[in-house]
Design a protein around this motif. Structure first.
Motif, PDB file in Angstrom:
ATOM      1  N   LEU A   1       2.500   8.589  -3.761  1.00  0.00           N
ATOM      2  CA  LEU A   1       3.913   8.923  -3.915  1.00  0.00           C
ATOM      3  C   LEU A   1       4.767   8.265  -2.837  1.00  0.00           C
ATOM      4  O   LEU A   1       5.865   7.779  -3.114  1.00  0.00           O
ATOM      5  N   ARG A   2       4.270   8.243  -1.614  1.00  0.00           N
ATOM      6  CA  ARG A   2       5.031   7.590  -0.537  1.00  0.00           C
ATOM      7  C   ARG A   2       5.186   6.088  -0.792  1.00  0.00           C
ATOM      8  O   ARG A   2       6.225   5.507  -0.495  1.00  0.00           O
ATOM      9  N   SER A   3       4.159   5.475  -1.352  1.00  0.00           N
ATOM     10  CA  SER A   3       4.226   4.043  -1.680  1.00  0.00           C
ATOM     11  C   SER A   3       5.208   3.774  -2.814  1.00  0.00           C
ATOM     12  O   SER A   3       5.788   2.695  -2.900  1.00  0.00           O
ATOM     13  N   THR A   4       5.401   4.760  -3.666  1.00  0.00           N
ATOM     14  CA  THR A   4       6.269   4.601  -4.833  1.00  0.00           C
ATOM     15  C   THR A   4       7.701   4.261  -4.448  1.00  0.00           C
ATOM     16  O   THR A   4       8.362   3.468  -5.137  1.00  0.00           O
ATOM     17  N   SER A   5       8.193   4.829  -3.363  1.00  0.00           N
ATOM     18  CA  SER A   5       9.595   4.607  -2.998  1.00  0.00           C
ATOM     19  C   SER A   5       9.899   3.125  -2.779  1.00  0.00           C
ATOM     20  O   SER A   5      10.978   2.654  -3.154  1.00  0.00           O
ATOM     21  N   ASP A   6       8.965   2.384  -2.200  1.00  0.00           N
ATOM     22  CA  ASP A   6       9.182   0.947  -1.995  1.00  0.00           C
ATOM     23  C   ASP A   6       9.365   0.211  -3.321  1.00  0.00           C
ATOM     24  O   ASP A   6      10.185  -0.693  -3.435  1.00  0.00           O
ATOM     25  N   PHE A   7       8.589   0.630  -4.317  1.00  0.00           N
ATOM     26  CA  PHE A   7       8.665  -0.040  -5.613  1.00  0.00           C
ATOM     27  C   PHE A   7       9.925   0.351  -6.388  1.00  0.00           C
ATOM     28  O   PHE A   7      10.474  -0.469  -7.118  1.00  0.00           O
ATOM     29  N   ILE A   8      10.380   1.570  -6.209  1.00  0.00           N
ATOM     30  CA  ILE A   8      11.657   1.956  -6.822  1.00  0.00           C
ATOM     31  C   ILE A   8      12.785   1.165  -6.153  1.00  0.00           C
ATOM     32  O   ILE A   8      13.666   0.627  -6.829  1.00  0.00           O
ATOM     33  N   MET A   9      12.728   1.087  -4.833  1.00  0.00           N
ATOM     34  CA  MET A   9      13.757   0.369  -4.074  1.00  0.00           C
ATOM     35  C   MET A   9      13.854  -1.090  -4.516  1.00  0.00           C
ATOM     36  O   MET A   9      14.954  -1.633  -4.626  1.00  0.00           O
ATOM     37  N   SER A  10      12.727  -1.699  -4.812  1.00  0.00           N
ATOM     38  CA  SER A  10      12.737  -3.119  -5.214  1.00  0.00           C
ATOM     39  C   SER A  10      12.778  -3.287  -6.738  1.00  0.00           C
ATOM     40  O   SER A  10      12.499  -4.373  -7.246  1.00  0.00           O
ATOM     41  N   SER A  11      13.090  -2.209  -7.453  1.00  0.00           N
ATOM     42  CA  SER A  11      13.212  -2.223  -8.924  1.00  0.00           C
ATOM     43  C   SER A  11      11.932  -2.640  -9.634  1.00  0.00           C
ATOM     44  O   SER A  11      11.973  -3.181 -10.738  1.00  0.00           O
ATOM     45  N   LYS A  12      10.789  -2.380  -9.026  1.00  0.00           N
ATOM     46  CA  LYS A  12       9.487  -2.635  -9.670  1.00  0.00           C
ATOM     47  C   LYS A  12       9.031  -1.315 -10.286  1.00  0.00           C
ATOM     48  O   LYS A  12       8.100  -0.666  -9.818  1.00  0.00           O
ATOM     49  N   PHE A  13       9.729  -0.947 -11.359  1.00  0.00           N
ATOM     50  CA  PHE A  13       9.558   0.379 -11.939  1.00  0.00           C
ATOM     51  C   PHE A  13       8.212   0.578 -12.625  1.00  0.00           C
ATOM     52  O   PHE A  13       7.689   1.688 -12.631  1.00  0.00           O
TER      53      PHE A  13
END
Length: 176
Positions: free
Chosen positions: A107-119
């Motif tokens: 879940l913590r890693s997920t925020s980076d991917f949301i931030m970079s639009s890698k949904f």
């Protein structure tokens, strides 16, 4: 000239606030296939920023709530582990501890991917984390425990975590 812009600014601000206020409602309406509308609204409204948030911000809010829930559940598991004497229960709780630890990492890693639009990647990480509640429940069910009330151990926490991760998944899916 400045005085003539004031009414325009007020109109634009009003439209902007109305658009973001409906974003919460629209998002919760659009993801009813993932979680009930009321659960979505109540959960997201627990954060005061949700009423003025766009969909990406709602994804971050829901993700943060899932991380907090998993962290709290893991702390509860740690407390149980320090007091448990039954070996089978201890094994089940140790499995839950590892499972929730992995879920928190995902879940913590997920925020980076949301931030970079890698949904798609964000969705995959949340999907992996979302199984923690069921896996923990299975680990505890398989433990032959002498104390019957412990069979319900972490049932609420596991269920809450499952709903929160479904909320995150629904919002990320809405961003795709």
């Amino acid at each position: 000239m400045v005085a003539s812009l004031a009414p325009l600014c007020l109109i634009l601000l009003s439209l902007s606030l109305r658009a973001t206020a409906t974003t919460l409602n629209e998002t919760c309406t659009d993801i009813v296939g993932f979680v009930p509308y009321d659960f979505c609204m109540v959960t997201l409204r627990s954060n005061p920023h949700s009423t003025h948030a766009n969909t990406t911000t709602l994804a971050f809010i829901s993700l943060n709530l899932a991380i907090i829930n998993a962290t709290t559940t893991k702390a509860k598991i740690d407390t149980f582990l320090s007091n448990v004497r039954e070996p089978e229960l201890k094994n089940g709780l140790q499995a839950c501890n590892i499972i929730y630890g992995n879920a928190i990492t995902d879940l913590r890693s997920t925020s980076d991917f949301i931030m970079s639009s890698k949904f798609e990647t964000a969705k995959a990480l949340v999907s992996a984390a979302s199984t923690a509640g069921n896996e923990c429940g299975d680990a505890l069910r398989h433990a032959k425990m002498a104390s019957v009330p412990r069979r319900r151990l972490l049932r609420k926490e596991n269920g809450d975590f499952g709903l929160l991760t479904l909320l995150v998944l629904g919002i990320i899916n809405h961003l795709l």
